[in-house]
Design a protein around this motif. Structure first.
Motif, PDB file in Angstrom:
ATOM      1  N   ARG A  10      -8.787  26.134   3.114  1.00  0.00           N
ATOM      2  CA  ARG A  10      -7.684  26.377   4.061  1.00  0.00           C
ATOM      3  C   ARG A  10      -7.493  25.176   4.977  1.00  0.00           C
ATOM      4  O   ARG A  10      -8.444  24.668   5.531  1.00  0.00           O
ATOM      5  N   ARG A  11      -6.238  24.729   5.102  1.00  0.00           N
ATOM      6  CA  ARG A  11      -5.952  23.571   5.966  1.00  0.00           C
ATOM      7  C   ARG A  11      -4.727  23.851   6.814  1.00  0.00           C
ATOM      8  O   ARG A  11      -3.881  24.676   6.456  1.00  0.00           O
ATOM      9  N   SER A  12      -4.626  23.129   7.910  1.00  0.00           N
ATOM     10  CA  SER A  12      -3.378  23.140   8.681  1.00  0.00           C
ATOM     11  C   SER A  12      -2.367  22.268   7.946  1.00  0.00           C
ATOM     12  O   SER A  12      -2.607  21.071   7.743  1.00  0.00           O
ATOM     13  N   ARG A  14       1.361  20.701   7.924  1.00  0.00           N
ATOM     14  CA  ARG A  14       2.443  20.376   8.867  1.00  0.00           C
ATOM     15  C   ARG A  14       3.607  19.672   8.188  1.00  0.00           C
ATOM     16  O   ARG A  14       4.435  19.052   8.852  1.00  0.00           O
ATOM     17  N   GLN A  67       7.784  20.490  17.615  1.00  0.00           N
ATOM     18  CA  GLN A  67       6.964  20.340  16.406  1.00  0.00           C
ATOM     19  C   GLN A  67       7.933  20.642  15.246  1.00  0.00           C
ATOM     20  O   GLN A  67       8.082  21.802  14.840  1.00  0.00           O
ATOM     21  N   TRP A 123      -1.291  27.275  12.338  1.00  0.00           N
ATOM     22  CA  TRP A 123      -1.357  28.192  13.494  1.00  0.00           C
ATOM     23  C   TRP A 123      -0.780  27.437  14.673  1.00  0.00           C
ATOM     24  O   TRP A 123      -1.332  26.422  15.089  1.00  0.00           O
ATOM     25  N   GLY A 125      -0.095  27.429  18.465  1.00  0.00           N
ATOM     26  CA  GLY A 125      -0.411  28.131  19.713  1.00  0.00           C
ATOM     27  C   GLY A 125       0.206  27.459  20.925  1.00  0.00           C
ATOM     28  O   GLY A 125       0.229  28.037  22.012  1.00  0.00           O
ATOM     29  N   ALA A 126       0.708  26.232  20.725  1.00  0.00           N
ATOM     30  CA  ALA A 126       1.244  25.460  21.852  1.00  0.00           C
ATOM     31  C   ALA A 126       2.735  25.750  22.030  1.00  0.00           C
ATOM     32  O   ALA A 126       3.586  25.072  21.445  1.00  0.00           O
ATOM     33  N   PRO A 160     -10.565  18.034   8.413  1.00  0.00           N
ATOM     34  CA  PRO A 160     -11.123  17.443   9.631  1.00  0.00           C
ATOM     35  C   PRO A 160     -12.606  17.785   9.739  1.00  0.00           C
ATOM     36  O   PRO A 160     -13.022  18.845   9.267  1.00  0.00           O
ATOM     37  N   ARG A 162     -16.325  18.963  10.864  1.00  0.00           N
ATOM     38  CA  ARG A 162     -16.848  20.116  11.594  1.00  0.00           C
ATOM     39  C   ARG A 162     -18.143  19.722  12.291  1.00  0.00           C
ATOM     40  O   ARG A 162     -18.888  18.865  11.783  1.00  0.00           O
TER      41      ARG A 162
HETATM   42  C1  LIG Z   1      -5.489  28.779  18.674  1.00  0.00           C
HETATM   43  C2  LIG Z   1      -4.967  27.637  17.849  1.00  0.00           C
HETATM   44  C3  LIG Z   1      -3.827  26.955  18.264  1.00  0.00           C
HETATM   45  C4  LIG Z   1      -3.319  25.891  17.493  1.00  0.00           C
HETATM   46  N1  LIG Z   1      -2.134  25.308  17.872  1.00  0.00           N
HETATM   47  C5  LIG Z   1      -1.620  24.308  17.114  1.00  0.00           C
HETATM   48  C6  LIG Z   1      -0.350  23.750  17.440  1.00  0.00           C
HETATM   49  O1  LIG Z   1       0.332  24.167  18.372  1.00  0.00           O
HETATM   50  N2  LIG Z   1       0.122  22.746  16.647  1.00  0.00           N
HETATM   51  C7  LIG Z   1      -0.587  22.277  15.571  1.00  0.00           C
HETATM   52  O2  LIG Z   1      -0.085  21.366  14.900  1.00  0.00           O
HETATM   53  N3  LIG Z   1      -1.782  22.815  15.208  1.00  0.00           N
HETATM   54  C8  LIG Z   1      -2.310  23.815  15.952  1.00  0.00           C
HETATM   55  N4  LIG Z   1      -3.504  24.395  15.578  1.00  0.00           N
HETATM   56  C9  LIG Z   1      -4.210  23.951  14.359  1.00  0.00           C
HETATM   57  C10 LIG Z   1      -5.483  23.122  14.685  1.00  0.00           C
HETATM   58  O3  LIG Z   1      -5.111  21.869  15.191  1.00  0.00           O
HETATM   59  C11 LIG Z   1      -6.337  23.000  13.407  1.00  0.00           C
HETATM   60  O4  LIG Z   1      -6.736  24.288  12.985  1.00  0.00           O
HETATM   61  C12 LIG Z   1      -7.592  22.128  13.598  1.00  0.00           C
HETATM   62  O5  LIG Z   1      -7.240  20.800  13.882  1.00  0.00           O
HETATM   63  C13 LIG Z   1      -8.504  22.144  12.364  1.00  0.00           C
HETATM   64  O6  LIG Z   1      -7.797  21.739  11.199  1.00  0.00           O
HETATM   65  P1  LIG Z   1      -7.739  22.683   9.910  1.00  0.00           P
HETATM   66  O7  LIG Z   1      -6.922  23.905  10.323  1.00  0.00           O
HETATM   67  O8  LIG Z   1      -7.007  21.904   8.847  1.00  0.00           O
HETATM   68  O9  LIG Z   1      -9.109  23.048   9.513  1.00  0.00           O
HETATM   69  C14 LIG Z   1      -4.009  25.474  16.313  1.00  0.00           C
HETATM   70  C15 LIG Z   1      -5.149  26.190  15.898  1.00  0.00           C
HETATM   71  C16 LIG Z   1      -5.610  27.271  16.629  1.00  0.00           C
HETATM   72  C17 LIG Z   1      -6.795  28.059  16.112  1.00  0.00           C
END
Ligand SMILES: Cc1cc2nc3c(=O)[nH]c(=O)nc-3n(C[C@H](O)[C@H](O)[C@H](O)COP(=O)(O)O)c2cc1C
Length: 172
Positions: A10-12, A14, A67, A123, A125-126, A160, A162
């Motif tokens: 699982r990855r973020s 964008r 974003q 995700w 959150g901002a 990223p 850990r």
């Molecule tokens: C509570 C929360 C808020 C987050 N808000 C943002 C956000 O607003 N924008 C964004 O690009 N990523 C956001 N992220 C993603 C994190 O940056 C990301 O999960 C973290 O860097 C680890 O990368 P991975 O998800 O690929 O493992 C958020 C994650 C969490 C859990």
């Protein structure tokens, strides 16, 4: 993929492929994963806004500090907590703590489901909760906790790093 592989995979995401849609059946599968999350006393205070309207998505993207990838995703699911609902069972603990814990559990389930389906999401959150609530016309009891833009990934980010388990754990 077994569950441990899926968790690591699982990855973020964008960047989304704007030519590829996400159909309703797929959205339903993701929501199905959400509603099987645990919740305090099984109160299930999560509520979901499935946003496809381009104007709404654009306004949400601006609200989230520009974003733009939010806007590029074919669908954005805004996960909300029904604060009154959980407060009825658990008072302040429900309103301020369980509401966030329950929705967070649902969000992670959704994210893993998205990954298992070969899709991507992030995700978010901002953002200003008040503004997001205004844009979506939410009633006062619904707190928007996170936005999940979902689409076909157009990037393959490196994981990223850990922190080591030993750094974040104390055995007592
Ligand atoms: C509570 C929360 C808020 C987050 N808000 C943002 C956000 O607003 N924008 C964004 O690009 N990523 C956001 N992220 C993603 C994190 O940056 C990301 O999960 C973290 O860097 C680890 O990368 P991975 O998800 O690929 O493992 C958020 C994650 C969490 C859990």
């Amino acid at each position: 993929m077994d569950i441990f592989e899926l968790i690591k995979h699982r990855r973020s995401i964008r960047k989304f492929d704007p030519t590829k849609a996400v159909d309703e059946k797929t959205v339903t599968k993701i929501l199905e994963a959400a509603i099987w999350a645990p919740s305090a006393g099984n109160t299930q205070c999560w509520r979901f806004q499935v946003v496809r309207d381009p104007d709404l998505k654009k306004r949400l993207a601006v609200e989230a500090g520009h974003q733009p990838f939010i806007n590029d995703a074919p669908v954005v699911i805004v996960v909300c907590a029904d604060l009154d609902h959980v407060e009825r069972s658990y008072g302040e603990r429900g309103r301020f703590t369980y509401a966030l814990q329950d929705t967070a559990a649902a969000i992670e389930n959704m994210w893993l489901a998205v990954t298992a389906l070969g899709l991507g999401c992030c995700w978010i959150g901002a953002f200003s909760e008040d503004e997001a609530a205004r844009i979506l016309g939410l009633p006062k009891n619904l707190r928007p906790v996170a936005m999940l833009p979902i689409g076909v990934p157009a990037e393959k980010p490196k994981p990223p790093p850990r922190r080591a388990i030993a750094e974040v754990t104390r055995y007592r």
